[in-house]
Write an enzyme that holds these catalytic residues in place. Structure first.
Site, mmCIF file in Angstrom:
data_model
loop_
_atom_site.group_PDB
_atom_site.id
_atom_site.type_symbol
_atom_site.label_atom_id
_atom_site.label_comp_id
_atom_site.label_asym_id
_atom_site.label_seq_id
_atom_site.Cartn_x
_atom_site.Cartn_y
_atom_site.Cartn_z
ATOM 1 N N PRO A 1 -17.679 75.273 35.916
ATOM 2 C CA PRO A 1 -17.331 73.841 36.004
ATOM 3 C C PRO A 1 -15.835 73.637 35.758
ATOM 4 C CG PRO A 1 -19.219 74.206 34.553
ATOM 5 C CD PRO A 1 -18.640 75.546 34.859
ATOM 6 N N GLU A 2 -15.198 72.920 36.654
ATOM 7 C CA GLU A 2 -13.767 72.634 36.540
ATOM 8 C C GLU A 2 -13.582 71.177 36.121
ATOM 9 O OE1 GLU A 2 -11.421 74.764 36.801
ATOM 10 O OE2 GLU A 2 -12.320 76.485 37.802
ATOM 11 N N HIS B 1 -33.217 78.112 29.678
ATOM 12 C CA HIS B 1 -31.795 78.039 29.345
ATOM 13 C C HIS B 1 -31.352 76.668 28.853
ATOM 14 C CE1 HIS B 1 -31.431 82.014 31.007
ATOM 15 N NE2 HIS B 1 -31.943 81.602 32.153
ATOM 16 N N ARG C 1 -25.518 81.401 30.715
ATOM 17 C CA ARG C 1 -24.676 82.493 30.199
ATOM 18 C C ARG C 1 -24.203 82.245 28.766
ATOM 19 N NH1 ARG C 1 -20.551 84.273 34.790
ATOM 20 N NH2 ARG C 1 -20.182 85.896 33.249
#
Ligand SMILES: [Zn+2]
Length: 269
Positions: A2-3, A90, A108
């Site tokens: 994500p930016e 998750h 992650r």
């Protein structure tokens, strides 16, 4: 990853559902994120969310007597789901507000959920961040001042969060194309006019990406990677060997600081 545009789209998506409402409950299912989730996060019930702000890629939930600091890491996303919706493997954190749940998914686990009772701008993760590219603080004059004396090439310069925060790899290539600046130039050699064009190009590129992400605002916010719509319409990013959309010259790909840079050798000088 994500930016900044995805994080801003997330902020705009969640803020109307959170601001002014009280946190009913917090469930921390997996505290082992990039840093351990502090116990205080699990005890936020009863606090009212006053604002949802963003600094760089950090989301700041103002809870009155402290701030919840959220970072999406490499693969995180925030989603609003209905209460009672079963969490997946998750889904590490739930913040229940009203009849909805703000849910963090992070396969992650490079994301962060932290709590600070100090002003968030003084937090060690935030203190050293550079100027916000979408703020008025970044204009040609400021960019020109920031670049003076810098021998580093302009592309890696743009991606250095201590100088300007949140201009990721895609957006750096796209902005330099729009400004007509060769990514291999030393940042310190840019003229005042170059810096004025580049500051405007950075804002335009990020705003375009935010608008492209806006269509997904309704129930799903945040994503992996750049909004697909934006990537398909990129000027140069990911287009090595294809024709420049303006002049037809083949787009070139080089590697700078271990990151791919795309540019048109004709349009960018
Ligand atoms: Zn061209």
């Amino acid at each position: 990853m994500p930016e900044l545009p995805e994080v801003e789209v997330t902020r705009r998506g969640i803020a109307p559902h959170l601001v002014g409402r009280a946190i009913a409950a917090v469930a921390v299912r997996e505290p082992r994120l990039r840093w351990p989730v502090p116990r205080a996060v699990g005890a936020l019930a009863g606090r009212r969310v006053r604002a949802v702000r963003r600094r760089g890629k950090y989301l700041l939930l103002d809870c009155g007597d402290g701030h919840l600091i959220l970072h999406l890491g490499m693969s995180g996303s925030l989603r609003l789901v209905d209460e009672g919706s079963a969490p997946g493997k998750h889904d590490h954190l739930d913040i229940a507000i009203g009849r909805q749940v703000l849910r963090l998914r992070d396969p992650r686990r490079f994301g962060a959920v932290l709590w600070t009772t100090r002003p968030p701008e003084e937090h060690p993760l935030i203190r050293h961040l550079g100027v916000e590219p979408l703020s008025r603080a970044l204009d040609g004059r400021r960019l020109h001042a920031l670049t003076r004396g810098c021998r580093v090439r302009v592309k890696p310069f743009l991606m250095d969060a201590r100088r300007i925060v949140g201009v990721g790899n895609i957006y750096a290539s796209e902005s330099l194309y729009l400004a007509g600046i060769d990514p291999r130039r030393a940042a310190g050699r840019l003229s005042a006019a170059d810096c004025a064009r580049l500051a405007a190009a950075i804002k335009r590129t990020l705003r375009t990406a935010i608008r492209a992400g806006g269509s997904s605002l309704r129930d799903f916010v945040g994503s992996d990677g750049a909004p697909g719509y934006f990537q398909r319409r990129a000027w140069v990013y990911g287009r090595a060997g294809e024709k420049c959309r303006r002049c037809g010259t083949a787009v070139r790909k080089i590697v700078q600081g271990q990151r791919a840079t795309y540019f048109c050798p004709h349009c960018q000088r």
